[in-house]
Design an enzyme around this catalytic site. Sequence first.
Site, PDB file in Angstrom:
ATOM      1  N   LYS A 129       0.842  -1.207   0.000  1.00  0.00           N
ATOM      2  CA  LYS A 129       0.000   0.000   0.000  1.00  0.00           C
ATOM      3  C   LYS A 129       0.868   1.245   0.000  1.00  0.00           C
ATOM      4  CE  LYS A 129      -4.013  -2.035   2.223  1.00  0.00           C
ATOM      5  NZ  LYS A 129      -4.673  -2.267   3.509  1.00  0.00           N
ATOM      6  N   LYS A 232      -2.083  -9.548  -7.734  1.00  0.00           N
ATOM      7  CA  LYS A 232      -3.449 -10.015  -7.445  1.00  0.00           C
ATOM      8  C   LYS A 232      -4.489  -9.038  -8.001  1.00  0.00           C
ATOM      9  CE  LYS A 232      -4.923  -8.070  -3.183  1.00  0.00           C
ATOM     10  NZ  LYS A 232      -5.445  -8.001  -1.888  1.00  0.00           N
ATOM     11  N   LYS A 235      -9.304  -4.142  -6.084  1.00  0.00           N
ATOM     12  CA  LYS A 235     -10.244  -3.035  -6.316  1.00  0.00           C
ATOM     13  C   LYS A 235      -9.502  -1.736  -6.584  1.00  0.00           C
ATOM     14  CE  LYS A 235     -12.681  -4.936  -2.474  1.00  0.00           C
ATOM     15  NZ  LYS A 235     -13.740  -5.052  -1.525  1.00  0.00           N
TER      16      LYS A 235
HETATM   17  P1  TYM Z   1     -10.724  -7.296   1.243  1.00  0.00           P
HETATM   18  O1  TYM Z   1     -11.909  -6.410   1.407  1.00  0.00           O
HETATM   19  O2  TYM Z   1      -9.553  -6.793   0.473  1.00  0.00           O
HETATM   20  O3  TYM Z   1     -11.148  -8.659   0.569  1.00  0.00           O
HETATM   21  C1  TYM Z   1     -12.221  -9.444   1.058  1.00  0.00           C
HETATM   22  C2  TYM Z   1     -11.917 -10.924   0.852  1.00  0.00           C
HETATM   23  O4  TYM Z   1     -11.631 -11.179  -0.531  1.00  0.00           O
HETATM   24  C3  TYM Z   1     -10.393 -11.875  -0.653  1.00  0.00           C
HETATM   25  N1  TYM Z   1      -9.716 -11.451  -1.898  1.00  0.00           N
HETATM   26  C4  TYM Z   1      -9.284 -12.289  -2.854  1.00  0.00           C
HETATM   27  N2  TYM Z   1      -9.332 -13.616  -2.972  1.00  0.00           N
HETATM   28  C5  TYM Z   1      -8.812 -14.165  -4.110  1.00  0.00           C
HETATM   29  N3  TYM Z   1      -8.237 -13.450  -5.102  1.00  0.00           N
HETATM   30  C6  TYM Z   1      -8.157 -12.094  -5.016  1.00  0.00           C
HETATM   31  N4  TYM Z   1      -7.611 -11.412  -6.006  1.00  0.00           N
HETATM   32  C7  TYM Z   1      -8.694 -11.453  -3.857  1.00  0.00           C
HETATM   33  N5  TYM Z   1      -8.803 -10.150  -3.461  1.00  0.00           N
HETATM   34  C8  TYM Z   1      -9.436 -10.169  -2.261  1.00  0.00           C
HETATM   35  C9  TYM Z   1      -9.597 -11.462   0.579  1.00  0.00           C
HETATM   36  O5  TYM Z   1      -8.605 -12.398   0.891  1.00  0.00           O
HETATM   37  C10 TYM Z   1     -10.676 -11.391   1.636  1.00  0.00           C
HETATM   38  O6  TYM Z   1     -10.914 -12.671   2.174  1.00  0.00           O
HETATM   39  N6  TYM Z   1      -8.287  -7.174   5.569  1.00  0.00           N
HETATM   40  C11 TYM Z   1      -9.444  -7.724   4.890  1.00  0.00           C
HETATM   41  C12 TYM Z   1     -10.764  -7.351   5.526  1.00  0.00           C
HETATM   42  C13 TYM Z   1     -10.903  -7.731   6.960  1.00  0.00           C
HETATM   43  C14 TYM Z   1     -11.067  -9.058   7.468  1.00  0.00           C
HETATM   44  C15 TYM Z   1     -11.246  -8.892   8.884  1.00  0.00           C
HETATM   45  C16 TYM Z   1     -11.070 -10.322   6.865  1.00  0.00           C
HETATM   46  C17 TYM Z   1     -10.973  -6.865   8.019  1.00  0.00           C
HETATM   47  N7  TYM Z   1     -11.212  -7.577   9.167  1.00  0.00           N
HETATM   48  C18 TYM Z   1     -11.469 -10.017   9.689  1.00  0.00           C
HETATM   49  C19 TYM Z   1     -11.269 -11.422   7.696  1.00  0.00           C
HETATM   50  C20 TYM Z   1     -11.462 -11.272   9.096  1.00  0.00           C
HETATM   51  C21 TYM Z   1      -9.467  -7.159   3.485  1.00  0.00           C
HETATM   52  O7  TYM Z   1      -8.941  -6.117   3.197  1.00  0.00           O
HETATM   53  O8  TYM Z   1     -10.259  -7.845   2.660  1.00  0.00           O
END
Ligand code: TYM
Length: 370
Positions: A129, A232, A235
């Site tokens: 980031k 990866k 968004k």
């Molecule tokens: P976030 O919002 O970026 O993504 C949500 C979920 O989607 C998965 N993901 C992917 N899986 C496969 N390929 C990809 N290209 C890809 N991009 C995103 C992420 O692994 C995630 O499971 N830090 C977390 C949010 C969070 C969280 C938590 C998750 C905050 N508190 C507690 C689990 C438990 C995040 O930014 O996810």
Amino acid sequence: MYNQLIPNDFMTISEEEKRKVILTCAQPTGKLTLGNYLGAVRNWSTMLENHECYFGIVDLHAITTPTKPATLRQNVFDCVAQYVACGLDPEKCHQFVQSHVVGHTELAWILTCLTPIGELQRMTQFKDKVAKLGFKAAEQEGEEIKFTHDGARAQASINAGLLCYPVLMAADILLYNADLVPVGEDQRQHMELCRDLAQRFNHQFSETFVVPDAYVGETGSRIMSLADPTRKMSKSDENERATLYILDEPGQIGKKIASAVTDSEPVIRASPEKPGVSNLLAIHSALSGQTIDQLEEHFAGKGYGILKEELTEVITESLRPVREKYQELIQDKTYLRSVLAQGAEAAQKRAYKVLSKVYRKIGLPDRSKG
Ligand code: TYM
């Protein structure tokens, strides 16, 4: 405020709580990507029957990057509508907004005080980031990473929230004493920190937290960018052809897949030297249920044009019901509010039990006794 919100029956342990508890979250950053869907939300919907499930929309994480207030509010609605459209039946799980539940930031602060800064500076996502914001990660010196910067604007953007982001994530999980956390591959390092923090707290203050396991699905756990398949799918990618969204119209899906990067060897097979083709096959496999071997056989002797055409069809048809359901749900904010209210109530009930225990253990007032 905290005292008044504690439900009267907060100390009773219901039968439900003895089932395994699943918790996971996503940031409300508008449309979910195909990566979010295949790596996360679609798997969650298969877990509803036999577990007690909590799915969070983490708006406090979202504000670590600048977001307009009106956009944030709308994104939360978009997110819950997409959750439900993807099969998260509100009758069978609790969907809540992080900021609606007291306890996330309180526990995050407590855990912050148990986290060396160096551990946070080493997090790959933090470094990514920071690099995206215009900094180049420079040499690592002991615990401290130095950054050379390209501009004042970027410097102003590196807020402490970005650094502490994984601690808030750990608090999201530990606040519910979750057993299992289904996530994509990119969250593994954050999950390790969460487990470390749970163990550290238990060691210092006696057994309190369940040490949660990450669950990373076998297919779809790492969907790559269509424009640069070594990164990866995300968004925040500025290239609009790089990321597929689950709400994309068929025409957009066709254009993005048609321009997806492949390579010059016209053979359809998955291998590390062919990251673009491997990614397209992985998406196909995750949606069609066919194995990579079956797909390689099916596409033997065919060109990339055919692969892309078929893949467009598979994606379009798989996502059509999600898009249609979303369009219906997003009109009904009263219903979406009621889903979130029910979710927050259930989440709050569970969160208070754990928070109250944590407060007692570390010598803060046991607020539950008034
Ligand atoms: P976030 O919002 O970026 O993504 C949500 C979920 O989607 C998965 N993901 C992917 N899986 C496969 N390929 C990809 N290209 C890809 N991009 C995103 C992420 O692994 C995630 O499971 N830090 C977390 C949010 C969070 C969280 C938590 C998750 C905050 N508190 C507690 C689990 C438990 C995040 O930014 O996810």
